[in-house]
Design a protein around this motif. Structure first.
Motif, PDB file in Angstrom:
ATOM      1  N   LEU A  32       0.817  -1.207   0.000  1.00 21.26           N
ATOM      2  CA  LEU A  32       0.000   0.000   0.000  1.00 21.26           C
ATOM      3  C   LEU A  32       0.855   1.263   0.000  1.00 21.26           C
ATOM      4  O   LEU A  32       0.534   2.247  -0.677  1.00 21.26           O
ATOM      5  CB  LEU A  32      -0.924  -0.021   1.219  1.00 21.26           C
ATOM      6  CG  LEU A  32      -2.064  -1.050   1.191  1.00 21.26           C
ATOM      7  CD1 LEU A  32      -2.818  -1.037   2.510  1.00 21.26           C
ATOM      8  CD2 LEU A  32      -3.025  -0.772   0.041  1.00 21.26           C
ATOM      9  N   ASN A  33       1.955   1.249   0.747  1.00 23.89           N
ATOM     10  CA  ASN A  33       2.849   2.408   0.756  1.00 23.89           C
ATOM     11  C   ASN A  33       3.460   2.641  -0.618  1.00 23.89           C
ATOM     12  O   ASN A  33       3.602   3.785  -1.075  1.00 23.89           O
ATOM     13  CB  ASN A  33       3.942   2.209   1.799  1.00 23.89           C
ATOM     14  CG  ASN A  33       3.399   2.233   3.217  1.00 23.89           C
ATOM     15  OD1 ASN A  33       2.369   2.855   3.483  1.00 23.89           O
ATOM     16  ND2 ASN A  33       4.085   1.557   4.136  1.00 23.89           N
ATOM     17  N   GLU A  34       3.882   1.551  -1.286  1.00 22.29           N
ATOM     18  CA  GLU A  34       4.444   1.697  -2.626  1.00 22.29           C
ATOM     19  C   GLU A  34       3.408   2.236  -3.608  1.00 22.29           C
ATOM     20  O   GLU A  34       3.715   3.080  -4.452  1.00 22.29           O
ATOM     21  CB  GLU A  34       4.981   0.349  -3.099  1.00 22.29           C
ATOM     22  CG  GLU A  34       6.171  -0.149  -2.295  1.00 22.29           C
ATOM     23  CD  GLU A  34       6.623  -1.529  -2.730  1.00 22.29           C
ATOM     24  OE1 GLU A  34       5.943  -2.116  -3.614  1.00 22.29           O
ATOM     25  OE2 GLU A  34       7.645  -2.019  -2.216  1.00 22.29           O
ATOM     26  N   MET A  35       2.157   1.750  -3.493  1.00 23.08           N
ATOM     27  CA  MET A  35       1.114   2.246  -4.377  1.00 23.08           C
ATOM     28  C   MET A  35       0.832   3.721  -4.122  1.00 23.08           C
ATOM     29  O   MET A  35       0.639   4.505  -5.074  1.00 23.08           O
ATOM     30  CB  MET A  35      -0.154   1.420  -4.178  1.00 23.08           C
ATOM     31  CG  MET A  35      -0.056  -0.017  -4.664  1.00 23.08           C
ATOM     32  SD  MET A  35      -1.528  -0.976  -4.308  1.00 23.08           S
ATOM     33  CE  MET A  35      -2.742  -0.061  -5.260  1.00 23.08           C
ATOM     34  N   ASP A  36       0.822   4.145  -2.856  1.00 21.23           N
ATOM     35  CA  ASP A  36       0.611   5.556  -2.555  1.00 21.23           C
ATOM     36  C   ASP A  36       1.727   6.427  -3.116  1.00 21.23           C
ATOM     37  O   ASP A  36       1.478   7.510  -3.650  1.00 21.23           O
ATOM     38  CB  ASP A  36       0.501   5.739  -1.038  1.00 21.23           C
ATOM     39  CG  ASP A  36      -0.751   5.101  -0.464  1.00 21.23           C
ATOM     40  OD1 ASP A  36      -1.677   4.851  -1.248  1.00 21.23           O
ATOM     41  OD2 ASP A  36      -0.790   4.852   0.762  1.00 21.23           O
ATOM     42  N   GLN A  37       2.966   5.938  -3.000  1.00 16.58           N
ATOM     43  CA  GLN A  37       4.084   6.705  -3.531  1.00 16.58           C
ATOM     44  C   GLN A  37       4.008   6.832  -5.036  1.00 16.58           C
ATOM     45  O   GLN A  37       4.240   7.910  -5.599  1.00 16.58           O
ATOM     46  CB  GLN A  37       5.405   6.028  -3.108  1.00 16.58           C
ATOM     47  CG  GLN A  37       6.648   6.806  -3.466  1.00 16.58           C
ATOM     48  CD  GLN A  37       6.736   8.113  -2.697  1.00 16.58           C
ATOM     49  OE1 GLN A  37       6.242   8.201  -1.577  1.00 16.58           O
ATOM     50  NE2 GLN A  37       7.364   9.127  -3.294  1.00 16.58           N
TER      51      GLN A  37
END
Length: 605
Positions: free
Chosen positions: A497-502
């Motif tokens: 999820l963090n990678e997708m947000d970035q």
């Protein structure tokens, strides 16, 4: 050409010959069929004669006459049933239900079965008021018997010519009155059954027997022995080297333990013993090297009963399961302390103990000290389950508060509170020996003729609790693995999820930069008369940006805040009209053109 086929011929109207249906039930082996039908009401068994011609008289040849599950029958029905039979009876089970039945009817039925011969299994249950009625002496003539179970009746005197039961394996007397001399009669009956494996004497009366009578029970093949008579009787036990399980309930029955060094399961009711029996237990010349399961009935208000309990615990070095039935009247003659319990300790005590079950606990001082003593000494303990007495003044919350503060020698020990015992559990016989099961079983038979699962298997809960120790450990390991997997999965999901947000943030930032750059270039090149096409895939974002940007505003790069160098208008004067295909978005928005298109009929140039 299409293939023209003639229609199929019409089906023949001739009736097919249907063979007789296969008799699946009738094709079963006789012993299987007999086992099935013996569980039905006798009226249903007789009704099978209407199934077919082959079944018309089949019920008359079944080897078993089972009338335990047949309420509503009368003595005349039993007479007709025995007279109609064409084959010898191998098993006869009957329970009295009608108060009008006469004990003489049982005499007649026993005589009839004796004349036919071949009886191997006999079970008779009379009403309680028939306990003093002696059965016919022909009972001792069934030499082919393998199982004999009698309830609420009187045993006739052994005849002088009694030759014994050479095939008898199970002997069960419950509320049976044995004629004088009662103890010698029981000893003779057991000794005359060379292959006897299980013998039970529960709540019976031995007429003419006292504590000083000398008689000997010998059973070279005996595996299980239960003596729960509740009165002082004489006698002793010898030659029982194969005994595996024993239950003793009586005031002076510690003497019977002298020959039981090889038992694997022992039930001993300390609450009924005399104070002098403690000396007998302390002088046991052996240790129970094979004892794995011990069931005790203890009154923690009496010091001699507590001492008797520790005598047995010290004599069981390989004990694995301990069941304690607490019978306390609430008035302690002596309050023990930690020093008293520590004085009872020996090194091999509780070495392999892993399951403890305590029932009807009143949370008195002596009882709580025993619980603390077990938790602090049993290093292999896994489960200690407690059930409070129905009349206990303590609540479960108070018991939990006290017990959770006790030190534990085993890091894996778990204390399980099983609630309170029901009111019916106040009977001191209840649950300790099989008598309670026999009484409830007898009551069920006399009322409804049905047996519940709990009465057929009175020790089911104990076996399940004992077998669940390994399962509990396995479930704990599986639970830890599942928690670990769930944590790893959660971490991977949060990382994704963090990678997708970035990535989404980077896309939006570049998109805004491109939009602002295009707007700035359109202003510098005087392309306001042209309409901008919508941004691919995000027209609403383009419209929102152009609507909020004024003609004189300068776009700012949101990515790196670097200065954007743009050539002068003279450098772009050579642009063809075909290349200038974007119009002023501000004009289009102001004119209300949807999606950034111009108002002209062509839409855009």
């Amino acid at each position: 050409m299409a293939d023209v086929r003639s229609p199929p011929p019409p089906p023949s109207r001739q009736r097919r010959s249907v063979g007789p249906a296969m008799d699946a039930l009738g094709s079963l082996p006789l012993d299987v069929l007999d086992n099935i039908l013996s569980r039905l009401h006798i009226h249903d068994v007789v009704r099978t004669s209407a199934l077919s011609r082959a079944w018309r008289r089949r019920w008359e040849s079944l080897p078993t006459v089972g009338l335990l599950n047949s309420p509503g029958i009368g003595a005349s029905d039993v007479d007709a049933l025995l007279l109609r039979r064409t084959a010898p009876v191998r098993s006869f089970r009957l329970a009295t239900r009608d108060r009008s039945w006469s004990p003489t009817a049982f005499h007649d039925w026993l005589l009839h079965l004796h004349r036919r011969g071949g009886l191997r299994d006999l079970e008779l249950t009379l009403r309680y008021e028939f306990m003093y009625q002696k059965l016919n002496s022909c009972l001792f003539s069934f030499r082919e018997l393998t199982s004999l179970k009698l309830y609420c009746c009187g045993l006739p005197n052994l005849p002088a010519e009694f030759a014994g039961f050479p095939n008898l394996k199970t002997l069960h007397f419950s509320m049976v009155q044995v004629q004088s001399p009662g103890g010698r009669g029981i000893a003779t009956l057991i000794a005359a059954s060379p292959v006897l494996q299980e013998a039970s004497l529960i709540d019976g009366k031995l007429i003419g027997d006292g504590p000083d009578e000398d008689w000997v029970i010998r059973g070279s093949n005996l595996r299980k022995l239960t003596i729960a008579l509740g009165h002082k009787y004489g006698g002793r036990i010898e030659d029982i080297a194969r005994l595996e399980e024993c239950c003793l309930f009586g005031p002076n029955y510690a003497k019977y333990l002298m020959r039981m060094a090889h038992v694997t399961k022992l039930s001993f009711y300390c609450n009924s013993i005399l104070s002098t029996e403690v000396d007998v237990l302390e002088r046991l010349p052996f240790l129970f090297e094979n004892l794995r399961s011990l069931v005790l009935g203890v009154n923690f208000c009496i010091l001699s009963h507590i001492l008797a309990t520790f005598c047995l615990l010290r004599s069981a070095p390989v004990l694995e399961e301990l069941d304690v039935w607490v019978f306390s009247d609430g008035t302690q003659e002596m309050k023990t302390d930690d020093e008293f319990f520590d004085a009872q300790w020996v090194n091999h005590m509780f070495a392999k103990l892993h399951v403890v079950r305590m029932k009807k606990v009143s949370c008195l001082c002596n009882e709580m000290l025993l619980i603390e003593f077990i938790l602090s000494k049993a290093r292999a303990l896994r489960v200690l389950s407690l059930t409070l007495a129905s009349n206990s003044q303590f609540s479960i919350e108070e018991a939990i508060t006290d017990i959770t503060e006790y030190p534990r020698a085993s890091p894996y020990a778990q204390v399980i509170f099983a609630g309170r015992e029901p009111e019916c559990a106040n009977d001191e016989w209840n649950g300790f020996v099989d008598l309670s099961a026999e009484l409830s079983d007898l009551e069920d038979i006399q009322t409804s003729g049905r047996r519940s699962l709990d009465t057929v298997n009175p020790r089911r809960r104990q076996r399940l609790n004992g077998e669940s120790v390994a399962q509990l450990q396995q479930l704990e390991e599986q639970l830890l693995e599942l928690e670990k997997e769930e944590e790893e999965h959660h971490m991977r999901r949060m990382q994704a999820l963090n990678e997708m947000d970035q990535e989404s943030e980077n896309v939006f930032r570049h998109q805004e930069y491109i939009i602002s750059t295009i707007e700035f270039l359109s202003k510098q090149c005087n392309l306001h008369q042209f309409s901008l096409p919508p941004w691919p895939g995000r027209p609403s974002m383009l419209s929102s940006h152009t609507a909020t940007t004024g003609p004189g505003d300068t776009p700012v790069d949101p990515v790196d805040n670097a200065d954007v160098h743009v050539d002068s208008q003279e450098d772009h004067a050579t642009l063809d009209a075909a290349d200038a295909h974007v119009g002023s978005p501000t004009k289009n928005v102001a004119n209300g053109a949807p999606n950034g298109f111009a108002d002209s009929p062509e839409g855009h140039i």
